[in-house]
Write a protein that holds these residues in place. Structure first.
Motif, PDB file in Angstrom:
ATOM      1  N   ARG B  86       0.819  -1.213   0.000  1.00 46.27           N
ATOM      2  CA  ARG B  86       0.000   0.000   0.000  1.00 46.27           C
ATOM      3  C   ARG B  86       0.853   1.263   0.000  1.00 46.27           C
ATOM      4  O   ARG B  86       0.454   2.293  -0.541  1.00 46.27           O
ATOM      5  CB  ARG B  86      -0.925  -0.011   1.216  1.00 46.27           C
ATOM      6  N   LYS B  87       2.014   1.177   0.636  1.00 47.18           N
ATOM      7  CA  LYS B  87       2.887   2.344   0.695  1.00 47.18           C
ATOM      8  C   LYS B  87       3.375   2.730  -0.701  1.00 47.18           C
ATOM      9  O   LYS B  87       3.707   3.877  -0.962  1.00 47.18           O
ATOM     10  CB  LYS B  87       4.068   2.027   1.607  1.00 47.18           C
ATOM     11  N   LYS B  88       3.409   1.717  -1.589  1.00 47.70           N
ATOM     12  CA  LYS B  88       3.865   2.000  -2.949  1.00 47.70           C
ATOM     13  C   LYS B  88       2.850   2.790  -3.763  1.00 47.70           C
ATOM     14  O   LYS B  88       3.140   3.209  -4.868  1.00 47.70           O
ATOM     15  CB  LYS B  88       4.117   0.672  -3.680  1.00 47.70           C
ATOM     16  N   MET B  89       1.607   2.880  -3.245  1.00 43.75           N
ATOM     17  CA  MET B  89       0.551   3.490  -4.053  1.00 43.75           C
ATOM     18  C   MET B  89      -0.219   4.547  -3.270  1.00 43.75           C
ATOM     19  O   MET B  89      -0.612   4.332  -2.135  1.00 43.75           O
ATOM     20  CB  MET B  89      -0.433   2.405  -4.492  1.00 43.75           C
ATOM     21  N   GLY B  90      -0.419   5.674  -3.892  1.00 43.63           N
ATOM     22  CA  GLY B  90      -1.276   6.689  -3.294  1.00 43.63           C
ATOM     23  C   GLY B  90      -2.672   6.545  -3.858  1.00 43.63           C
ATOM     24  O   GLY B  90      -2.828   6.353  -5.067  1.00 43.63           O
ATOM     25  N   LEU B  91      -3.682   6.596  -3.006  1.00 43.85           N
ATOM     26  CA  LEU B  91      -5.056   6.400  -3.466  1.00 43.85           C
ATOM     27  C   LEU B  91      -5.848   7.699  -3.344  1.00 43.85           C
ATOM     28  O   LEU B  91      -5.838   8.358  -2.319  1.00 43.85           O
ATOM     29  CB  LEU B  91      -5.735   5.308  -2.629  1.00 43.85           C
ATOM     30  N   LEU B  92      -6.509   8.070  -4.434  1.00 43.95           N
ATOM     31  CA  LEU B  92      -7.459   9.185  -4.389  1.00 43.95           C
ATOM     32  C   LEU B  92      -8.848   8.612  -4.579  1.00 43.95           C
ATOM     33  O   LEU B  92      -9.125   7.992  -5.602  1.00 43.95           O
ATOM     34  CB  LEU B  92      -7.178  10.180  -5.512  1.00 43.95           C
ATOM     35  N   SER B  93      -9.725   8.810  -3.590  1.00 44.80           N
ATOM     36  CA  SER B  93     -11.059   8.209  -3.690  1.00 44.80           C
ATOM     37  C   SER B  93     -12.045   9.186  -4.337  1.00 44.80           C
ATOM     38  O   SER B  93     -11.708  10.312  -4.658  1.00 44.80           O
ATOM     39  CB  SER B  93     -11.537   7.781  -2.308  1.00 44.80           C
ATOM     40  N   LYS B 131       3.205  21.703  -2.269  1.00 45.89           N
ATOM     41  CA  LYS B 131       3.547  22.403  -3.509  1.00 45.89           C
ATOM     42  C   LYS B 131       3.296  21.491  -4.702  1.00 45.89           C
ATOM     43  O   LYS B 131       2.754  21.911  -5.735  1.00 45.89           O
ATOM     44  CB  LYS B 131       5.010  22.844  -3.482  1.00 45.89           C
ATOM     45  N   GLU B 132       3.706  20.235  -4.531  1.00 48.87           N
ATOM     46  CA  GLU B 132       3.545  19.247  -5.601  1.00 48.87           C
ATOM     47  C   GLU B 132       2.078  19.116  -6.021  1.00 48.87           C
ATOM     48  O   GLU B 132       1.771  18.870  -7.176  1.00 48.87           O
ATOM     49  CB  GLU B 132       4.082  17.896  -5.102  1.00 48.87           C
ATOM     50  N   SER B 133       1.165  19.256  -5.060  1.00 52.09           N
ATOM     51  CA  SER B 133      -0.256  19.151  -5.405  1.00 52.09           C
ATOM     52  C   SER B 133      -0.889  20.537  -5.561  1.00 52.09           C
ATOM     53  O   SER B 133      -2.097  20.682  -5.516  1.00 52.09           O
ATOM     54  CB  SER B 133      -0.997  18.342  -4.346  1.00 52.09           C
ATOM     55  N   ARG B 157      -7.031  17.907  -3.294  1.00 51.12           N
ATOM     56  CA  ARG B 157      -5.595  18.137  -3.526  1.00 51.12           C
ATOM     57  C   ARG B 157      -4.784  17.808  -2.279  1.00 51.12           C
ATOM     58  O   ARG B 157      -3.651  17.332  -2.366  1.00 51.12           O
ATOM     59  CB  ARG B 157      -5.358  19.586  -3.973  1.00 51.12           C
ATOM     60  N   LEU B 158      -5.403  18.062  -1.103  1.00 49.77           N
ATOM     61  CA  LEU B 158      -4.729  17.688   0.141  1.00 49.77           C
ATOM     62  C   LEU B 158      -4.549  16.162   0.207  1.00 49.77           C
ATOM     63  O   LEU B 158      -3.497  15.661   0.601  1.00 49.77           O
ATOM     64  CB  LEU B 158      -5.543  18.164   1.346  1.00 49.77           C
ATOM     65  N   CYS B 159      -5.599  15.442  -0.212  1.00 44.88           N
ATOM     66  CA  CYS B 159      -5.505  13.985  -0.211  1.00 44.88           C
ATOM     67  C   CYS B 159      -4.415  13.513  -1.176  1.00 44.88           C
ATOM     68  O   CYS B 159      -3.728  12.525  -0.914  1.00 44.88           O
ATOM     69  CB  CYS B 159      -6.844  13.356  -0.589  1.00 44.88           C
ATOM     70  N   LEU B 160      -4.268  14.242  -2.274  1.00 43.87           N
ATOM     71  CA  LEU B 160      -3.186  13.915  -3.219  1.00 43.87           C
ATOM     72  C   LEU B 160      -1.832  14.122  -2.537  1.00 43.87           C
ATOM     73  O   LEU B 160      -0.962  13.241  -2.585  1.00 43.87           O
ATOM     74  CB  LEU B 160      -3.310  14.800  -4.469  1.00 43.87           C
ATOM     75  N   ALA B 161      -1.687  15.256  -1.867  1.00 40.12           N
ATOM     76  CA  ALA B 161      -0.429  15.534  -1.169  1.00 40.12           C
ATOM     77  C   ALA B 161      -0.163  14.476  -0.101  1.00 40.12           C
ATOM     78  O   ALA B 161       0.959  13.999   0.058  1.00 40.12           O
ATOM     79  CB  ALA B 161      -0.489  16.919  -0.514  1.00 40.12           C
TER      80      ALA B 161
END
Lengths: 297, 253
Positions: B86-93, B131-133, B157-161
């Motif tokens: 799971r750490k390898k992947m960021g999830l946006l719901s 910044k990235e998001s 965008r916060l969830c993305l960050a």
């Protein structure tokens, strides 16, 4: 036909409003009634002396409620101290970890605990908890206790409070959307990290509400406490000493010895104090709740 | 064009109870590209996406067979640690779910649970990924206010960050713009197009125009079956399957 329908509608609404107002006023009515009957003693004795004197000699006209007030707090505090961690972890397990089947089998059993009459808890306390403390725990810790003590009452009370807290906390935890758990898990958090840092935090206002409900029950619980706490009108020095909580005082004496001057008035004052303590506690916890909610959301 | 594979799905089948959600799906997802999974609702798009980071397993009564290889390792192997996958992947719901804490703590949450304690380092991470998001400018003065106070577009965008802060290789988006207004959606899409330099991105969407805007590679699912997959221009302009053509043209949806 149409008119009649509308009239009925209006009457129904008004009637229900009346009921709401009545039940809203009940608290004030009760408080006022108690105050009215407690007035004779309040007129004679200064309130400070009634609340903070430890001398309870009704035949001499000494009515110091301090031991009873402190006894109530001690017993309730011990109960909550035991009940909160146990019931919180039980609720967390049932809501977050347990297989659906376990949850569906266990939850009704726990709810059943809430339905057991308090006199049965009292008997059980006398038969099991009191001897346990008298013969085992107190000697083990090198002290003496008759068993009828703050600790015994606290333990029995804690068990009575379990189902209340567990039930409410499970409801609260179930109301948290799974997506929030997923958000944490998807970052690589373990289940325990998720529970500790996210779920419990989100549930905090609800957990506080559940504990408040439990504490309110513990404050007012009469029968079981009366049977186990020992009922000695002295300040308890430790949890192994007996106590005499307010509800037990009232239930034990009201209707008897009323020939003693001011006794009746004193007992109603005790009821009023109990009511004020519980109300005050509820108001305080409401304030805490609002502050927590504002902080986390 | 020759594509390096990042995620490789082999004969993946998923059942909810007796209801099949995915039937024998086999597909390779290219490295550092945006792969878009399209198809009508209920076709298994989200199920496929969530199988990648093993978020399906919490569902009661689920059965999974087949393999998903990430960097050549089967993530369903008993020896594999699930938190590592799971750490390898960021999830946006679909809807943003900020954690019940401050903006700062939301981004710092991931690094913290993986053991990072140094305040300085956390500060750097929080700033970098906000910044990235492209959220930093809007929140830099109120990092310690509750994340729930942000608008829903800012929350996403916060969830993305938050997802990027654990330094994943892959970003998974489950209809990540469906709850957002058009402007906010556009910002998320712009981030994706930027981020694909460094990350493999997989996005589920039922918005075809969004798929056209984002996709390098397309997977088309229908009722749990993989109908067609290939580079975006091929799928959109010259699909091989009749069903794909009808879906793209809006005959079926």
């Amino acid at each position: 036909m149409n008119k009649k329908r509308l009239l009925k509608d209006k009457i129904a609404a008004k009637f229900m409003l009346g009921l709401v107002i009545f039940s809203g006023l009940l608290v004030f009515l009760i408080a006022f009634g108690l105050y009215y009957r407690a007035k004779p003693i309040l007129d004679i004795k200064p309130l400070g002396q009634l609340l903070f004197s430890s001398s309870w000699r009704p035949l001499r006209g000494d009515f110091g409620f301090f031991p009873f007030i402190i006894g109530t707090f001690w017993v309730t505090a011990v109960a909550i101290f035991i009940a909160v961690p146990f019931s919180l972890l039980t609720a967390v397990y049932l809501s977050e970890y347990a297989h659906k089947l376990v949850r569906e089998l266990t939850a009704p059993l726990i709810d059943l605990l809430a339905g057991i009459p308090s006199v049965i808890y009292g008997i059980w306390g006398v038969l099991v908890v009191v001897p346990l403390i008298k013969n085992h725990l107190a000697p083990f810790l090198g002290t003496f206790s008759t068993g009828y003590s703050v600790l015994s009452a606290g333990i029995v009370l804690a068990i009575m409070v379990f189902p209340v807290i567990i039930h409410v906390v499970i409801e609260v935890l179930r109301s948290i959307p799974n997506e929030l758990r997923d958000a944490s898990l998807a970052l690589g958090a373990t289940k325990w990290q998720t529970v500790k840092h996210v779920v419990l935090l989100k549930a905090l206002p609800g957990i506080v509400a559940a504990v408040v409900l439990g504490v309110s029950r513990a404050f007012g619980e009469t029968m079981a406490v009366l049977m186990i706490a020992g009922n000695v009108a002295k300040l308890p020095g430790s949890v192994f000493d007996p106590a005499y909580p307010l509800p037990a005082l009232i239930a034990n004496n009201y209707g008897e010895m009323l020939s003693v001057p001011l006794y009746d008035s004193a007992l109603l004052l005790a009821s009023l104090i109990l009511l004020v303590v519980v109300l005050g506690f509820n108001v305080l916890s409401r304030i805490i709740l609002i502050r927590i909610e504002r902080r986390i959301q | 064009m020759e594509l390096k594979t990042h995620i490789s799905v082999n004969n993946l089948s998923v059942f909810y109870g007796n209801e099949p959600a995915l039937k024998n799906v086999t597909v390779d997802i290219p490295d550092k590209k945006i792969t878009v999974i399209i198809g009508p609702s209920g076709c298994g798009k989200t199920t496929l996406l969530k199988s990648f980071n093993r978020m399906l397993e919490a569902v009661e009564g689920i059965k999974i067979s087949g393999a998903v290889l990430v960097d050549g390792e089967n993530i369903f192997d008993p020896g594999i640690e699930i938190t590592g996958v799971r750490k390898k992947m960021g999830l946006l719901s679909q809807r943003p779910y900020p954690l019940p804490m401050s903006i700062y703590d939301n981004v710092a949450y991931g690094p913290r649970i993986h053991g990072l304690k140094k305040k300085k380092e956390l500060d750097r991470i929080v700033e970098h990924y906000l910044k990235e998001s492209s959220l930093w400018e809007e929140v830099k003065d109120r990092l310690y206010t509750p994340a729930s106070k942000l608008s829903i577009g800012q929350q996403q965008r916060l969830c993305l960050a938050r997802g990027l802060a654990v330094e994943p290789e892959i970003i998974l988006g489950d209809e990540p713009t469906s709850a957002l207004d058009p402007k906010s959606s556009q910002r998320i899409e712009a981030r994706f197009l930027e981020l694909k330099k460094d990350y493999t991105i997989v996005v589920v969407t039922h918005i075809l125009r969004q798929a056209r805007r984002l996709a390098d590679y397309v997977i088309f699912l229908y009722l749990g079956e993989l109908i067609e997959h290939g580079p975006a221009n091929q799928i959109f302009d010259n699909p091989k399957q009749e069903m794909t053509r009808e879906y793209i043209q809006g005959v079926i949806s």
